[in-house]
Design an enzyme around this catalytic site. Structure first.
Site, PDB file in Angstrom:
ATOM      1  N   ARG A 150      25.982   7.282   3.244  1.00 11.37           N
ATOM      2  CA  ARG A 150      25.827   7.419   1.802  1.00 11.37           C
ATOM      3  C   ARG A 150      27.198   7.277   1.158  1.00 11.37           C
ATOM      4  NH1 ARG A 150      23.516  12.752  -1.173  1.00 11.37           N
ATOM      5  NH2 ARG A 150      25.527  13.582  -0.513  1.00 11.37           N
TER       6      ARG A 150
ATOM      7  N   THR B  50      28.882   6.574  -5.294  1.00 11.90           N
ATOM      8  CA  THR B  50      27.624   6.150  -5.943  1.00 11.90           C
ATOM      9  C   THR B  50      26.410   6.895  -5.391  1.00 11.90           C
ATOM     10  OG1 THR B  50      27.180   4.468  -4.276  1.00 11.90           O
ATOM     11  CG2 THR B  50      28.553   3.804  -6.147  1.00 11.90           C
TER      12      THR B  50
ATOM     13  N   ASP C 293      27.498  19.317   5.238  1.00 16.27           N
ATOM     14  CA  ASP C 293      27.360  17.942   5.733  1.00 16.27           C
ATOM     15  C   ASP C 293      26.903  17.987   7.192  1.00 16.27           C
ATOM     16  OD1 ASP C 293      28.884  14.913   5.062  1.00 16.27           O
ATOM     17  OD2 ASP C 293      28.121  15.409   7.062  1.00 16.27           O
TER      18      ASP C 293
ATOM     19  N   ASP D 112      29.039  16.011   9.836  1.00 22.63           N
ATOM     20  CA  ASP D 112      30.328  16.663  10.115  1.00 22.63           C
ATOM     21  C   ASP D 112      30.141  17.924  10.937  1.00 22.63           C
ATOM     22  OD1 ASP D 112      31.842  14.759   8.841  1.00 22.63           O
ATOM     23  OD2 ASP D 112      31.849  15.800   6.926  1.00 22.63           O
TER      24      ASP D 112
HETATM   25  O1  LIG Z   1      19.249  11.503   0.829  1.00 27.41           O
HETATM   26  P1  LIG Z   1      20.619  10.954   0.667  1.00 27.41           P
HETATM   27  O2  LIG Z   1      21.206  11.268  -0.700  1.00 27.41           O
HETATM   28  O3  LIG Z   1      20.721   9.504   0.993  1.00 27.41           O
HETATM   29  O4  LIG Z   1      21.575  11.767   1.652  1.00 27.41           O
HETATM   30  C1  LIG Z   1      21.220  12.066   2.943  1.00 27.41           C
HETATM   31  C2  LIG Z   1      22.033  11.292   3.928  1.00 27.41           C
HETATM   32  O5  LIG Z   1      23.373  11.775   3.920  1.00 27.41           O
HETATM   33  C3  LIG Z   1      23.740  12.152   5.246  1.00 27.41           C
HETATM   34  O6  LIG Z   1      24.319  11.111   5.944  1.00 27.41           O
HETATM   35  P2  LIG Z   1      25.851  10.644   5.682  1.00 27.41           P
HETATM   36  O7  LIG Z   1      25.925   9.613   4.611  1.00 27.41           O
HETATM   37  O8  LIG Z   1      26.699  11.859   5.483  1.00 27.41           O
HETATM   38  O9  LIG Z   1      26.188   9.902   7.011  1.00 27.41           O
HETATM   39  P3  LIG Z   1      26.502  10.527   8.452  1.00 27.41           P
HETATM   40  O10 LIG Z   1      25.169  10.881   9.044  1.00 27.41           O
HETATM   41  O11 LIG Z   1      27.171   9.396   9.153  1.00 27.41           O
HETATM   42  O12 LIG Z   1      27.371  11.734   8.275  1.00 27.41           O
HETATM   43  C4  LIG Z   1      22.427  12.551   5.867  1.00 27.41           C
HETATM   44  O13 LIG Z   1      22.450  12.596   7.272  1.00 27.41           O
HETATM   45  C5  LIG Z   1      21.484  11.520   5.307  1.00 27.41           C
HETATM   46  O14 LIG Z   1      21.459  10.312   6.047  1.00 27.41           O
HETATM   47  O1  LIG Z   2      23.581  18.363   1.645  1.00 32.39           O
HETATM   48  C1  LIG Z   2      23.738  17.242   2.185  1.00 32.39           C
HETATM   49  C2  LIG Z   2      23.444  16.034   1.514  1.00 32.39           C
HETATM   50  C3  LIG Z   2      23.611  14.853   2.164  1.00 32.39           C
HETATM   51  N1  LIG Z   2      24.067  14.859   3.437  1.00 32.39           N
HETATM   52  C4  LIG Z   2      24.356  15.998   4.096  1.00 32.39           C
HETATM   53  O2  LIG Z   2      24.763  15.962   5.257  1.00 32.39           O
HETATM   54  N2  LIG Z   2      24.189  17.168   3.448  1.00 32.39           N
HETATM   55 MG   LIG Z   3      27.448  13.034   6.750  1.00 34.17          MG
END
Ligand SMILES: O=P(O)(O)OC[C@H]1O[C@H](OP(=O)(O)OP(=O)(O)O)[C@H](O)[C@@H]1O
Ligand SMILES: O=c1cc[nH]c(=O)[nH]1
Ligand SMILES: [Mg+2]
Length: 209
Positions: A104, A108, A200, A203
């Site tokens: 994400r 944006t 997150d 993370d």
């Molecule tokens: O519903 P949304 O607003 O799209 O957000 C949710 C997304 O954000 C996080 O991923 P992230 O972008 O942090 O990637 P990662 O899993 O690589 O940490 C999570 O694991 C989802 O995939």
């Molecule tokens: O709360 C949140 C939203 C998006 N992605 C995450 O990992 N946590």
């Molecule tokens: Mg993430």
């Protein structure tokens, strides 16, 4: 309109509380995500069809049950969705695993695709899309669309936590996709994080912050 199932099982609720705690470290966080995924898999597969089989016990022949050849697939959204894979595979070891890579954009909040590899026969399978977090719903909705574009018809979404905004978006854009959750939270904050949430997920799983 699709259905939304929030799994109220006490073990799931107890374990979600541990995930929410900011003092929970990565090792325990990974273990608990796997455990919750296994419990959710158990609940989400309770309607799988069965067939009669005959087996021979050490004592006698008898009729028993077997899953009726239903082919399952699981598709984690990278990276955080990976944390849910082993929990599912513990209970459904024959499931094939595809991967959709999305992150994400922090400014944006739109999903950016970087990878998609599905089982060759994905269109013959019932697919569970896995992601711990359903926030705006942008990532899950985009992942479901990629999978539909490969001809897959039967898709379910499994997440640990969701915001109402994310549920609404997936239901609007994919009214055929049922959603399984461990908890439905209150809202999103101004940075698009789930409140109260768990921070997150990627993370916390992999210790990258
Ligand atoms: O519903 P949304 O607003 O799209 O957000 C949710 C997304 O954000 C996080 O991923 P992230 O972008 O942090 O990637 P990662 O899993 O690589 O940490 C999570 O694991 C989802 O995939
Ligand atoms: O709360 C949140 C939203 C998006 N992605 C995450 O990992 N946590
Ligand atoms: Mg993430």
């Amino acid at each position: 309109m699709s259905s939304v199932y929030v799994m109220e099982h006490p073990l799931i609720q107890h374990k979600v509380g541990i995930l929410r705690n900011k003092e929970t470290g990565s090792k325990e966080f990974r273990e608990i995500v796997e455990e919750i995924s296994m419990l959710m898999c158990y609940e989400a597969t309770r309607n799988l069809p069965l067939r009669d089989v005959e087996v021979e016990t050490p004592v006698t022949k008898t009729k028993a049950k077997a899953i009726a050849g239903k082919k399952l697939g699981i598709v984690p959204i990278l990276r955080a969705g990976l944390g849910m894979v082993d929990g599912m595979l513990n209970l459904v070891p024959a499931a094939k695993v595809g991967h959709v890579g999305l992150y994400r954009d922090p400014e944006t909040l739109n999903p950016v695709e970087y990878y998609c590899k599905l089982p060759i026969d994905a269109d013959e399978r019932d697919i569970f899309v896995l992601d711990p977090m359903l926030a705006t719903g942008g990532s899950a909705s985009a992942a479901i669309q990629f999978i539909k574009d490969k001809g897959v018809k039967r898709i379910r979404l499994m997440c640990l936590l969701a915001a109402p905004e994310g549920v609404q978006r997936v239901q609007n854009e994919h009214p055929d996709v049922d959603i399984f959750l461990a908890a439905l939270d209150e809202k999103l904050n101004e940075h698009g994080y789930i409140v109260p949430g768990l921070g997150d997920a990627g993370d916390r799983l992999y210790g990258t912050k």
